[in-house]
Design an enzyme around this catalytic site. Structure first.
Site, mmCIF file in Angstrom:
data_model
loop_
_atom_site.group_PDB
_atom_site.id
_atom_site.type_symbol
_atom_site.label_atom_id
_atom_site.label_comp_id
_atom_site.label_asym_id
_atom_site.label_seq_id
_atom_site.Cartn_x
_atom_site.Cartn_y
_atom_site.Cartn_z
ATOM 1 N N ASN A 95 77.395 18.058 117.660
ATOM 2 C CA ASN A 95 78.388 19.042 117.255
ATOM 3 C C ASN A 95 77.659 20.326 116.868
ATOM 4 O O ASN A 95 76.426 20.392 116.937
ATOM 5 C CB ASN A 95 79.287 18.514 116.138
ATOM 6 C CG ASN A 95 78.512 18.162 114.871
ATOM 7 O OD1 ASN A 95 77.469 18.748 114.572
ATOM 8 N ND2 ASN A 95 79.013 17.187 114.117
ATOM 9 N N GLU B 27 74.927 20.084 114.101
ATOM 10 C CA GLU B 27 73.793 19.291 114.582
ATOM 11 C C GLU B 27 72.961 20.076 115.589
ATOM 12 O O GLU B 27 71.727 20.005 115.581
ATOM 13 C CB GLU B 27 74.304 17.990 115.213
ATOM 14 C CG GLU B 27 74.904 17.027 114.199
ATOM 15 C CD GLU B 27 75.786 15.954 114.816
ATOM 16 O OE1 GLU B 27 76.252 15.078 114.062
ATOM 17 O OE2 GLU B 27 76.019 16.000 116.039
ATOM 18 N N ASP C 116 82.977 10.330 117.702
ATOM 19 C CA ASP C 116 82.840 8.993 118.282
ATOM 20 C C ASP C 116 83.849 8.788 119.407
ATOM 21 O O ASP C 116 83.561 8.149 120.419
ATOM 22 C CB ASP C 116 83.054 7.912 117.211
ATOM 23 C CG ASP C 116 81.991 7.951 116.126
ATOM 24 O OD1 ASP C 116 80.829 8.223 116.452
ATOM 25 O OD2 ASP C 116 82.325 7.701 114.957
#
Length: 343
Positions: free
Chosen positions: A216, A219, A286
């Site tokens: 993301n 990150e 996820d």
């Protein structure tokens, strides 16, 4: 908000293919290696203030336990219809048994889960309370985890199991929350597969030459060491991440700004499908990884796979907490998207 005209045209051209890909999700066998976590929600009504300290006393009403972290990644694949092999570590405790029970009820193969008596099962317990005629609000969160790496013997047991399953799975997914499951021996074993999808919060460079990384925005910024604030820095970050990881593709997910897919020659932007009805983004990454990976195993191009991941995430962010979706919901959402061009 209407989608970009060029994107909409491409979406309509790909519609039949996308529906077919969703129908083939159930044909995949996926191995997920992750930091298996239990999300625990304790809820109660406020009765009074304690005489022992200036704290609220709650009358317990409900405890809910759901898969979190890498366990949520596993659960997403199962709910989308895939045959799932879970790999990871649990403690010999009540929380570990809860995850095993949830996996068993979902038909998930847990032979790759090993027990470590010296480590607690990673657990995030959220305690929430409410008064009469008020909304429930979180008061405190208690985390159980170990900062120590698992014993080398357990690391090699995980790695050996992965090698044994290598020819029996269509893809390997790494759900790395930085809690110690994905050590060097485990990563070395994983990278022997031809299709490796990495969802790691940090240390992306440990996964050299993986098929796809899905950071993301925070990150990605952590990995490249600078802020991504505009199209120029986004483009540079994609190039830098490809160089850092030597991956085939990088997908940077950017919330309401959609997601951008990079390879060695170009980048492709997929807009957000749902910007106005976002209630909770917990676990949405996820869900993206699960639908995207199943798309790839079903024969999707990377663009088509990202569209499916984006579509699945646009469903789960409409609900509170860590949730999943399934193929029937995805097909219904795709119908809405195609008919209205607004989602």
């Amino acid at each position: 908000m209407p989608l970009d005209t060029a994107f909409t045209a491409r979406l309509h051209q790909s519609a039949d293919c996308l529906f077919g890909l969703i129908d083939r999700f159930s044909q995949a066998t996926i191995l997920i290696v992750g930091d298996l976590t239990l999300d625990e929600f304790l809820t109660g009504a406020v009765e009074r203030v304690s005489r022992e300290a200036p704290v609220l006393i709650l009358r317990h009403e409900e405890t809910q336990q759901v898969p979190g972290g890498g366990a949520n990644a596993v659960y997403n694949f199962a709910k989308l219809g895939a045959t799932v092999k879970a790999v990871g570590l649990l403690g010999k405790d009540e929380q570990g048994r809860a995850i095993q029970r949830i996996f068993s009820e979902a038909g998930i193969d847990d032979q790759g889960i090993f027990l470590d008596p010296d480590r607690p099962t990673i657990t995030k317990t959220r305690i929430s309370g409410h008064a009469r005629q008020s909304v429930t609000q979180q008061i405190v969160r208690i985390d159980r985890k170990s900062d120590n790496l698992p014993p080398l013997e357990l690391q090699h047991q995980l790695a050996n199991y992965i090698r044994q399953q290598m020819t029996m799975v269509d893809a390997i997914v790494c759900s790395d929350y930085g809690d110690g499951t994905l050590t060097a021996p485990v990563i070395d074993a994983v990278l022997n597969h031809s299709r490796v999808i990495v969802d790691a919060q940090k240390g992306l460079d440990r996964y050299q030459k993986a098929t796809l990384h899905t950071p993301n925005l925070p990150e990605a910024e952590l990995a490249v060491g600078y802020s991504i604030t505009n199209s120029e820095t986004l483009l540079q970050a994609g190039r830098d991440l490809l160089a850092l990881t030597q991956a085939e593709h990088i997908l940077i997910t950017r919330g309401e700004q959609g997601m951008t897919l990079f390879d060695r020659s170009h980048e492709q932007h997929i807009p957000a499908f749902n910007r106005t009805k976002v209630f909770d983004v917990t676990g949405a990454g996820d869900t993206v990884v699960a639908a995207l990976t199943l798309g790839l195993t079903a024969g999707a191009t990377f663009w088509e796979a990202c569209v499916l991941g984006n579509l699945a995430a646009s469903i789960v962010v409409r609900q509170f907490g860590t949730t999943t979706t399934h193929p029937t919901e995805m097909k219904a959402a795709l119908e809405v998207l195609l008919n209205e061009d607004v989602y």
